[in-house]
Scaffold this motif. Structure first.
Motif, mmCIF file in Angstrom:
data_model
loop_
_atom_site.group_PDB
_atom_site.id
_atom_site.type_symbol
_atom_site.label_atom_id
_atom_site.label_comp_id
_atom_site.label_asym_id
_atom_site.label_seq_id
_atom_site.Cartn_x
_atom_site.Cartn_y
_atom_site.Cartn_z
ATOM 1 N N ARG A 1 -13.367 -30.073 -18.128
ATOM 2 C CA ARG A 1 -13.466 -29.043 -17.090
ATOM 3 C C ARG A 1 -12.125 -28.778 -16.409
ATOM 4 N NH1 ARG A 1 -17.969 -29.567 -12.937
ATOM 5 N NH2 ARG A 1 -17.440 -27.355 -12.765
ATOM 6 N N LEU A 2 -11.189 -29.711 -16.521
ATOM 7 C CA LEU A 2 -9.864 -29.518 -15.931
ATOM 8 C C LEU A 2 -8.802 -29.959 -16.920
ATOM 9 C CD1 LEU A 2 -7.779 -29.050 -13.664
ATOM 10 C CD2 LEU A 2 -8.311 -31.356 -12.818
ATOM 11 N N GLU B 1 3.941 -31.907 -12.109
ATOM 12 C CA GLU B 1 3.373 -33.204 -11.745
ATOM 13 C C GLU B 1 1.866 -33.138 -11.942
ATOM 14 O OE1 GLU B 1 4.346 -34.299 -7.795
ATOM 15 O OE2 GLU B 1 3.040 -36.064 -7.758
ATOM 16 N N VAL B 2 1.266 -34.218 -12.448
ATOM 17 C CA VAL B 2 -0.172 -34.213 -12.683
ATOM 18 C C VAL B 2 -0.915 -34.185 -11.359
ATOM 19 C CG1 VAL B 2 0.054 -35.426 -14.860
ATOM 20 C CG2 VAL B 2 -0.314 -36.731 -12.757
ATOM 21 N N LEU B 3 -2.140 -33.645 -11.363
ATOM 22 C CA LEU B 3 -2.950 -33.591 -10.151
ATOM 23 C C LEU B 3 -3.546 -34.960 -9.815
ATOM 24 C CD1 LEU B 3 -2.635 -30.547 -10.766
ATOM 25 C CD2 LEU B 3 -4.978 -30.240 -9.998
ATOM 26 N N VAL C 1 -4.588 -34.357 -19.061
ATOM 27 C CA VAL C 1 -3.188 -33.953 -18.988
ATOM 28 C C VAL C 1 -2.689 -33.568 -20.379
ATOM 29 C CG1 VAL C 1 -0.854 -34.652 -18.388
ATOM 30 C CG2 VAL C 1 -2.793 -35.447 -17.012
ATOM 31 N N PHE C 2 -2.179 -32.350 -20.482
ATOM 32 C CA PHE C 2 -1.597 -31.859 -21.734
ATOM 33 C C PHE C 2 -0.099 -31.716 -21.512
ATOM 34 C CE2 PHE C 2 -1.798 -29.806 -25.810
ATOM 35 C CZ PHE C 2 -0.752 -28.891 -25.798
ATOM 36 N N ALA C 3 0.668 -32.664 -22.041
ATOM 37 C CA ALA C 3 2.125 -32.647 -21.886
ATOM 38 C C ALA C 3 2.724 -31.670 -22.888
ATOM 39 C CB ALA C 3 2.690 -34.045 -22.089
#
Length: 865
Positions: free
Chosen positions: A120-121, A234-236, A243-245
């Motif tokens: 979802r995120l 920066e990640v949430l 997280v998609f780097a």
């Protein structure tokens, strides 16, 4: 993916086999390159196409692939045009549009599509300039069919205050006015998004990371189908996050043999951007190694590659690689602790900076003070001095545009310039503390001068123009106010900031929303201590609180403002306080207390004509008061004075309120047709401003008028819209029980005409509209279908459409009809739209009335008195 893709897959008799080694694989490998050449020259011959691609296969195969690619490009263009049309109908729903083509990232796009189906995120992370925004926008465009309620993009780069994130998302979604009864923006967002299938893209979250994380977590916890795609350095760091780097674009190894179709994505981007500045540029054996070196030293960063390509008009690729090699080596050696990609981007920016003249460097760093853009006049006023005069600004801007430091944009015939955030941050890094303070102060003083100009011009013909300027410069206002009201060591700066938000008492209609205006007034009240400045802030605060229906807060602010203005001997503030006390008393239903206060304020205004057209505002308020007391002639006199002043001066905003008032009187006197025309005239005037209060007030009146005219469907929609829109900024109808009771009588009449179920459905339809959508509906701009009197019979319908129409008449939803007929909801949506078009109808309720030959009973219409 779309339902059609799934349907085609399910229709296959057997699973598709391994496609490697087939002709499809050959097409797949060359598809991007073929389409690239066709975009450059749609009529290119197969022989020329083969040469451009380095094609080593049969010419007939290439001809077949070219034909296929042309078909697909045509389909893509049609889809693009459809999307543009949809975006123009709903401006808040559009994704950013870019002048250059999207290159590479096929693997990343496919991966993100998959991730959005599983999580979802999803947060795209990476350094500045790596292409996070561009990728997120492209993915949003690619997956839009999978989200029936839309893909919404909200950029946060120009937002500096964490408290405003919810409001920014609120406005970015086009939801202004969709919350209810004074709910917060967060509550309104949760209500709207609770069961909608929407992809929300939040771009550039890093500078507001904590507030973004809190809001996203709240939205995900309170909704069921919402998906969120964010971009951030920066990640949430919230539980739902994947997280998609984002890695740099791929660069091929030295000496690797590749066809044009197989060029690494970094080289493909270089070729595309180089072609934009050097028409006809192609990567071939003569320059491939130099291009590879440039892209490799830039670590495949898209922004760095684009900046490098901007130098090609004066440098060969070999020169570019040589100069860039030298500069990168120096910078890498000087800062080994920095991340590699950051060093590369800094090197590119340092190098671009070195290639600028001294004047261009000065403008680069000074123009970095602007947030979300500026125009030529702003640069001439704020970025110049004795050595760098306004006469030289234009040339400097032109050269910075040519160097890709500034981006030129044209909106409504006006040209503005902006920097990418990374470039702007670099420019700010070139400012020393004294320079930064001086530029902030000059920007603040200039904005204060614009505010003073706005106040003086508000009762005149330039209202719309100046209001438009404030609208486009909201981000600059926000950043300047934030700096000013946080300058704790400088009393004069804080006072100037307070003047910006307090002197234009109508700023909620000329720049910020009601809620945001109150937020800045809260900050100003906390930052300013001198009696005169603080008294003016609290007086303006009291007016905003009164309009929101916050009577207790307004009373506290009025008492404090009166005390401070008395101590300072500031009579203008005392006049304004008395005016606002009278208005607050009227909205509280205390007409006998309100009348002497408003009349006393009128006498004061006649002695000392106030700035900003306050006298016209007071006449509107007196008109409302006398209408409430049943003194129609006295009410009409005050409204007529506002009209006369407006016609003489050329202003439109106060006149819109006067049209509302005269329309309300006409409705109370039984002349619904006249009331309808006056309300429409007022709405047409008010739409040129950002006045959600005035627009909502007139929409409410139009709903009442339609109820009396027997147009129950339109009445229900308009009353539903107005009810929800009031909740965006305060209590219903200023928190006035009298006005609420008037609305309830008209709403009850419309409900009696339609029936409870139909009224509720249409009311909900209206409540789902944004301000612009509601105004478009009220002015009948959303449809060119004939009026109900011109409706035909059900004859033109096909057998299936008649079947669907009968089920609609029974009150079934599209989903229920789809289940009954074993069809997809999307198919049913198409049938329902065809039914409405063929029957010249505008709602499902009208279908039921037409098929059932039903006519509602005549209702005893109440008066507004």
């Amino acid at each position: 993916m779309s339902r059609n893709t799934v349907r085609r897959a399910l229709a296959l008799e057997s699973a598709p086999g391994d496609r490697r080694g087939t002709q499809r694989t050959l097409y797949d490998a060359n598809e991007s390159a073929i389409k690239r050449e066709l975009r450059r020259d749609p009529e290119i011959a197969v022989r020329d196409l083969a040469g451009a691609l380095g094609w080593e296969h049969a010419a007939s195969t290439l001809a077949k692939y070219a034909a296929r690619a042309r078909t697909e490009l045509t389909a893509e263009a049609d889809s693009e045009r459809s999307e543009v049309a949809a975006s123009s109908a709903s401006p808040h729903a559009s994704l950013p549009r870019f002048a250059t083509s999207f290159v590479g990232r096929d693997t990343e796009v496919a991966r993100l599509r998959s991730l959005l189906g599983e999580h979802r995120l999803v947060t795209i992370t990476g350094p500045g300039g790596i292409g996070k925004t561009r990728l997120a926008s492209h993915v949003g465009r690619e997956v839009r069919r999978a989200f029936p309620d839309g893909v919404r993009f909200v950029g946060l780069a120009g937002l500096l205050s964490p408290e405003l994130i919810s409001q920014a998302v609120f406005e970015g979604l086009g939801l202004a006015g969709r919350d209810q009864q004074g709910e917060t923006a967060e509550e309104a967002l949760l209500e709207h998004l609770s069961d909608r299938h929407i992809l929300l893209i939040l771009d550039n979250c890093e500078h507001l990371i904590d507030a973004c994380a809190d809001l996203v977590h709240l939205l995900l916890q309170g909704t069921t189908n919402l998906r969120v795609l964010t971009t951030s350095r920066e990640v949430l760091a919230v539980p739902e996050e994947f997280v998609f780097a984002l890695a740099p674009l791929q660069v091929s190894a030295a000496g690797e043999e590749r066809s044009a179709a197989g060029v690494g994505s970094a080289l493909a981007l270089f070729e595309s951007r180089a072609d934009a500045v050097l028409s006809g540029f192609r990567i071939d054996e003569s320059n491939r190694e130099a291009v590879r070196r440039v892209c490799e030293h830039l670590d495949g960063l898209p922004l760095a590659i684009e900046l490098a390509c901007a130098r090609l008009p004066v440098l060969s690729v070999a020169d570019l690689a040589e100069r860039l090699d030298h500069r990168l080596d120096l910078l890498t050696t000087g800062n080994r602790a920095a991340a590699t990609r950051h060093r590369s981007l800094a090197a590119t920016l340092d190098w671009s900076h070195d290639l600028c003249t001294s004047e261009q460097r000065v403008l680069w760093k000074r123009a970095s003070i602007f947030t979300d853009g500026f125009d030529l006049a702003m640069a001439e006023e704020i970025c110049t001095d004795a050595d760098f005069t306004a006469a030289r600004i234009l040339d400097a801007i032109m050269t910075l545009v040519g160097k890709s430091i500034l981006i030129r944009e044209e909106r409504a015939g006006a040209v503005r310039f902006r920097m990418l955030e990374t470039i702007r941050e670099y420019g700010q890094g070139q400012l020393d503390q004294d320079e930064s303070r001086d530029l902030h102060l000059r920007l603040l003083d200039w904005i204060n001068g614009k505010v003073s100009e706005l106040v003086a011009a508000w009762p005149g013909p330039d209202q719309v123009r100046i209001n438009a300027w404030f609208r486009v410069n909201r981000a600059n206002l926000r950043s300047s106010l934030k700096w000013a009201l946080e300058a704790q060591s400088d009393v004069a700066v804080r006072r100037t900031g307070a003047e910006v938000v307090s002197e234009p008492w109508f700023l909620w209609a000329g720049g910020f929303s009601v809620r945001e205006h109150r937020l800045w007034l809260d900050r100003a009240a906390a930052a300013v201590t001198d009696p005169e400045g603080r008294g003016r802030v609290l007086a303006t605060m009291a007016l905003v609180q009164t309009l929101q229906g916050d009577r207790h807060g307004a009373a506290v602010s009025l008492d404090a403002a009166h005390r401070l203005a008395t101590d300072a001997g500031h009579v203008e503030t005392l006049d304004f306080v008395e005016h606002t006390r009278g208005l607050a008393a009227y909205f509280a239903g205390e007409a006998e207390a309100a009348e002497p206060l408003l009349l006393s304020a009128l006498g004061r205004y006649r002695e000392r004509e106030p700035r900003g057209g306050l006298r016209s505002a007071l006449d509107v308020h007196l008109g409302m008061l006398y209408a409430y007391k049943g003194q129609a002639d006295e009410s009409r006199r005050h409204y007529a004075e506002v009209q006369e002043r407006g016609v003489t001066s050329g202003e439109r905003w106060f006149r819109a309120y006067a049209e509302f008032g005269l329309g309300a009187i006409a409705l109370a006197e039984g002349d619904a047709d006249r009331a309808h025309q006056m309300a429409l005239d007022g709405l047409a005037m008010i739409r040129d401003f950002d006045d959600e209060i005035g627009a909502t007030l007139i929409l409410d009146l139009l709903g009442w008028v339609e109820s009396v005219r027997g147009h129950g469907e339109r009445a229900a929609v308009l009353i539903g819209s107005a009810s929800k829109l009031w909740g965006a900024f305060g209590k219903q109808l200023y928190g006035s029980s009298h006005w609420v009771q008037v609305r309830e009588r008209y709403a009850a009449a419309a409900e009696a005409l339609l029936g409870e179920s139909s009224y509720a459905q249409l009311y909900a339809d209206g409540a789902a509209k944004s301000v612009s959508e509601a105004i478009g509906f009220a002015l009948e701009e959303v449809s060119d279908r004939p009026a109900p009197a011109a409706r035909t019979s059900a004859g033109p319908l096909t057998k299936r459409e008649q079947e669907v129409a009968n089920l609609v008449a029974q009150g079934l939803s599209n989903k229920e009809i789809a289940a009954r007929l074993v069809l997809s909801p999307r198919t049913i949506e198409g049938h329902v739209e065809h039914v409405l078009q063929k029957l010249c109808l505008t709602s499902r309720t009208q279908v039921a009335q037409l098929i059932g030959s039903a006519t509602g009973p005549t209702a005893p219409w109440p008066s507004a008195g």
